[in-house]
Design a protein around this motif. Structure first.
Motif, PDB file in Angstrom:
ATOM      1  N   LYS A   1       0.838  -1.204   0.000  1.00 47.31           N
ATOM      2  CA  LYS A   1       0.000   0.000   0.000  1.00 47.31           C
ATOM      3  C   LYS A   1       0.874   1.255   0.000  1.00 47.31           C
ATOM      4  CE  LYS A   1      -3.882   2.256   2.272  1.00 47.31           C
ATOM      5  NZ  LYS A   1      -4.821   2.275   3.420  1.00 47.31           N
ATOM      6  N   GLU A   2       1.913   1.251   0.801  1.00 50.28           N
ATOM      7  CA  GLU A   2       2.843   2.385   0.815  1.00 50.28           C
ATOM      8  C   GLU A   2       3.564   2.519  -0.523  1.00 50.28           C
ATOM      9  OE1 GLU A   2       5.497   2.088   4.117  1.00 50.28           O
ATOM     10  OE2 GLU A   2       3.886   2.192   5.626  1.00 50.28           O
ATOM     11  N   ARG A   3       3.931   1.379  -1.104  1.00 49.25           N
ATOM     12  CA  ARG A   3       4.622   1.416  -2.399  1.00 49.25           C
ATOM     13  C   ARG A   3       3.704   1.959  -3.482  1.00 49.25           C
ATOM     14  NH1 ARG A   3       9.281  -0.575  -4.526  1.00 49.25           N
ATOM     15  NH2 ARG A   3       9.289  -1.245  -6.718  1.00 49.25           N
ATOM     16  N   PHE A   4       2.443   1.578  -3.469  1.00 51.63           N
ATOM     17  CA  PHE A   4       1.497   2.089  -4.458  1.00 51.63           C
ATOM     18  C   PHE A   4       1.338   3.601  -4.311  1.00 51.63           C
ATOM     19  CE2 PHE A   4      -0.841  -2.249  -4.656  1.00 51.63           C
ATOM     20  CZ  PHE A   4       0.157  -2.755  -5.474  1.00 51.63           C
ATOM     21  N   GLU A   5       1.333   4.092  -3.086  1.00 54.55           N
ATOM     22  CA  GLU A   5       1.251   5.537  -2.885  1.00 54.55           C
ATOM     23  C   GLU A   5       2.507   6.224  -3.414  1.00 54.55           C
ATOM     24  OE1 GLU A   5       0.484   5.585   1.287  1.00 54.55           O
ATOM     25  OE2 GLU A   5      -1.620   5.006   1.042  1.00 54.55           O
ATOM     26  N   GLN A   6       3.659   5.587  -3.204  1.00 56.92           N
ATOM     27  CA  GLN A   6       4.924   6.142  -3.694  1.00 56.92           C
ATOM     28  C   GLN A   6       4.942   6.242  -5.222  1.00 56.92           C
ATOM     29  OE1 GLN A   6       8.287   3.682  -2.677  1.00 56.92           O
ATOM     30  NE2 GLN A   6       9.677   4.759  -4.063  1.00 56.92           N
ATOM     31  N   PHE A   7       4.400   5.225  -5.899  1.00 53.71           N
ATOM     32  CA  PHE A   7       4.431   5.180  -7.362  1.00 53.71           C
ATOM     33  C   PHE A   7       3.122   5.668  -7.995  1.00 53.71           C
ATOM     34  CE2 PHE A   7       7.940   2.337  -6.381  1.00 53.71           C
ATOM     35  CZ  PHE A   7       8.858   2.625  -7.385  1.00 53.71           C
ATOM     36  N   ASP A   8       2.250   6.245  -7.185  1.00 46.88           N
ATOM     37  CA  ASP A   8       1.003   6.820  -7.673  1.00 46.88           C
ATOM     38  C   ASP A   8       0.148   5.771  -8.403  1.00 46.88           C
ATOM     39  OD1 ASP A   8      -0.788   8.924  -7.830  1.00 46.88           O
ATOM     40  OD2 ASP A   8      -0.054   9.594  -9.795  1.00 46.88           O
ATOM     41  N   VAL A   9       0.058   4.594  -7.790  1.00 49.46           N
ATOM     42  CA  VAL A   9      -0.752   3.502  -8.327  1.00 49.46           C
ATOM     43  C   VAL A   9      -2.139   3.568  -7.700  1.00 49.46           C
ATOM     44  CG1 VAL A   9      -1.018   0.988  -8.470  1.00 49.46           C
ATOM     45  CG2 VAL A   9       1.264   2.040  -8.675  1.00 49.46           C
ATOM     46  N   ALA A  10      -3.169   3.581  -8.511  1.00 51.72           N
ATOM     47  CA  ALA A  10      -4.542   3.618  -7.995  1.00 51.72           C
ATOM     48  C   ALA A  10      -4.821   2.363  -7.178  1.00 51.72           C
ATOM     49  CB  ALA A  10      -5.531   3.719  -9.148  1.00 51.72           C
ATOM     50  N   HIS A  11      -5.306   2.538  -5.941  1.00 57.47           N
ATOM     51  CA  HIS A  11      -5.555   1.387  -5.076  1.00 57.47           C
ATOM     52  C   HIS A  11      -6.660   1.706  -4.081  1.00 57.47           C
ATOM     53  CE1 HIS A  11      -2.846   3.879  -2.654  1.00 57.47           C
ATOM     54  NE2 HIS A  11      -3.382   3.297  -1.598  1.00 57.47           N
ATOM     55  N   GLU A  12      -7.191   0.634  -3.456  1.00 57.66           N
ATOM     56  CA  GLU A  12      -8.211   0.780  -2.426  1.00 57.66           C
ATOM     57  C   GLU A  12      -7.579   0.491  -1.067  1.00 57.66           C
ATOM     58  OE1 GLU A  12     -11.514  -1.718  -3.452  1.00 57.66           O
ATOM     59  OE2 GLU A  12     -11.699  -0.851  -5.459  1.00 57.66           O
ATOM     60  N   ASP A  13      -8.408   0.429  -0.039  1.00 54.22           N
ATOM     61  CA  ASP A  13      -7.924   0.070   1.284  1.00 54.22           C
ATOM     62  C   ASP A  13      -7.765  -1.445   1.401  1.00 54.22           C
ATOM     63  OD1 ASP A  13      -7.851   2.696   2.228  1.00 54.22           O
ATOM     64  OD2 ASP A  13      -9.965   2.627   2.833  1.00 54.22           O
ATOM     65  N   ILE A  14      -6.997  -1.877   2.372  1.00 54.28           N
ATOM     66  CA  ILE A  14      -6.864  -3.295   2.679  1.00 54.28           C
ATOM     67  C   ILE A  14      -8.191  -3.789   3.251  1.00 54.28           C
ATOM     68  CG2 ILE A  14      -5.671  -4.986   4.134  1.00 54.28           C
ATOM     69  CD1 ILE A  14      -3.204  -3.108   3.988  1.00 54.28           C
ATOM     70  N   THR A  15      -8.718  -4.876   2.679  1.00 51.66           N
ATOM     71  CA  THR A  15     -10.047  -5.375   3.025  1.00 51.66           C
ATOM     72  C   THR A  15     -10.010  -6.894   3.118  1.00 51.66           C
ATOM     73  OG1 THR A  15     -11.050  -3.538   1.792  1.00 51.66           O
ATOM     74  CG2 THR A  15     -12.475  -5.402   2.325  1.00 51.66           C
ATOM     75  N   GLU A  16     -10.823  -7.440   4.015  1.00 56.15           N
ATOM     76  CA  GLU A  16     -10.913  -8.898   4.109  1.00 56.15           C
ATOM     77  C   GLU A  16     -11.884  -9.436   3.071  1.00 56.15           C
ATOM     78  OE1 GLU A  16     -12.780 -12.152   7.135  1.00 56.15           O
ATOM     79  OE2 GLU A  16     -11.339 -10.744   8.028  1.00 56.15           O
ATOM     80  N   ARG A  17     -11.458 -10.464   2.350  1.00 53.28           N
ATOM     81  CA  ARG A  17     -12.299 -11.176   1.397  1.00 53.28           C
ATOM     82  C   ARG A  17     -12.041 -12.665   1.562  1.00 53.28           C
ATOM     83  NH1 ARG A  17     -10.652  -6.596  -1.414  1.00 53.28           N
ATOM     84  NH2 ARG A  17     -12.352  -5.377  -2.330  1.00 53.28           N
TER      85      ARG A  17
END
Length: 323
Positions: A95-111
């Motif tokens: 999640k931190e890496r996606f923010e660093q590279f400006d990758v569109a992502h959601e929150d961590i969720t249980e599935r």
């Protein structure tokens, strides 16, 4: 009873091989294990990404179609591809890496009892990371060593593949009656319900999750969509046995196809999804050294005589990390 040993690979569509390569190697940390062409249309690249050894069950591949339009998402689609990471902690790293590279992502969720992280590649390919913290079943691969991705957090295999279909009963019949998948439960997520099917040893590397949606238009494929999913078997003899079984149930199929790096058969489920069955071998090291996989253009023997023409029609592709 015939059984698959898990998922083999997922193949998708990209408009730009270079942009695709940069994202899947430099951001996600995959190894490019084969730079080749679509054997049915050799004017386009076919790129194979995998773990450090090019193991079946870890492969994501892309066909480059420069003129392709954007996907119009909908039902009757392979709607999400997931990748396995070892732990819940790994998801926080990503999640931190996606923010660093400006990758569109959601929150961590249980599935389905696992922690997950949805994200998109630059062409809006629907992707998800799945934690193996409590997973049992098919083993993952050997992560490719990447300087800025700790091995303990690295992607090391394919996770569940998601089908979104209008006729869930027909897909259920194909998976359970013909292909010997087992029903493994249901769960709610993203405002809808999913049914889980598993094969072989089970676990996240051997699952298909099916979402029943009649309220959506049929997906129109383009860049950012999945072309097909492949299910894994050990040998060429297994391919022959599955051909016999498909014929027994009247399932239309391609018959035996030699892809050089593996042997295959193709079919469609009743909702139009393309499903391949692929063998483990002979593997990607059949035509180039293991330590330089993916650096040069590889061609199957039947295309080798056309190498000069094929190379002249392809844009140069920088395949070494950091180029």
């Amino acid at each position: 009873m015939l059984q698959f040993t898990g998922l083999h690979h997922v193949s998708a569509i990209t408009k730009s091989a270079q942009q695709n390569l940069d994202f899947y190697t430099n951001v996600l940390g995959f190894r490019l294990v084969k730079k080749t062409v679509n054997q049915d249309s050799p004017s386009m690249y076919h790129l194979f990404y995998a773990d450090g050894e090019g193991s079946p069950g870890t492969e994501m591949t892309f066909f480059e179609i420069p003129v392709v339009g954007q996907t119009h998402e909908g039902t009757n689609s392979i709607s999400t591809t997931s990748f396995r990471v070892p732990t819940d902690e790994a998801l926080h790293f990503w999640k931190e890496r996606f923010e660093q590279f400006d990758v569109a992502h959601e929150d961590i969720t249980e599935r389905a009892g696992r922690q997950t992280l949805r994200f998109r590649d630059p062409e809006k390919q629907r992707l998800m990371l799945v934690s193996d913290e409590h997973n049992e079943g098919v083993a993952g691969g050997i992560p490719w060593k990447v300087a800025d991705i700790p091995e303990s957090f690295a992607i090391y295999g394919l996770g569940p593949s998601y089908f979104t279909v209008a006729n869930a009963k027909a897909t259920d019949a194909l998976l359970t009656t013909v292909l010997h998948f087992r029903e493994a439960g249901t769960y709610e997520a993203d405002g809808t319900s999913y049914k889980v099917y598993e094969t072989g040893e089970g676990g996240s590397g051997a699952e298909i999750h099916v979402e029943h949606r009649e309220d959506l238009p049929v997906e129109r494929a383009g860049r950012g969509s999945v072309h097909h999913i492949a299910l894994r078997v050990s040998t060429e003899e297994d391919i022959d046995a599955w051909i016999e079984r498909l014929e027994q149930f009247g399932v239309r199929n391609s018959g035996f196809v030699d892809r050089f790096y593996f042997k295959s058969i193709y079919m469609q489920d009743p909702n139009g999804l393309t499903i391949e069955i692929a063998s483990d071998g002979p593997g990607f090291a059949i035509d180039e050294p293991e330590d330089t996989l993916g650096e040069a253009l590889s061609l199957p023997p039947f295309l080798e005589n056309d190498r000069a023409i094929i190379e002249a029609n392809l844009k140069p592709l920088h395949t070494k990390r950091g180029e």
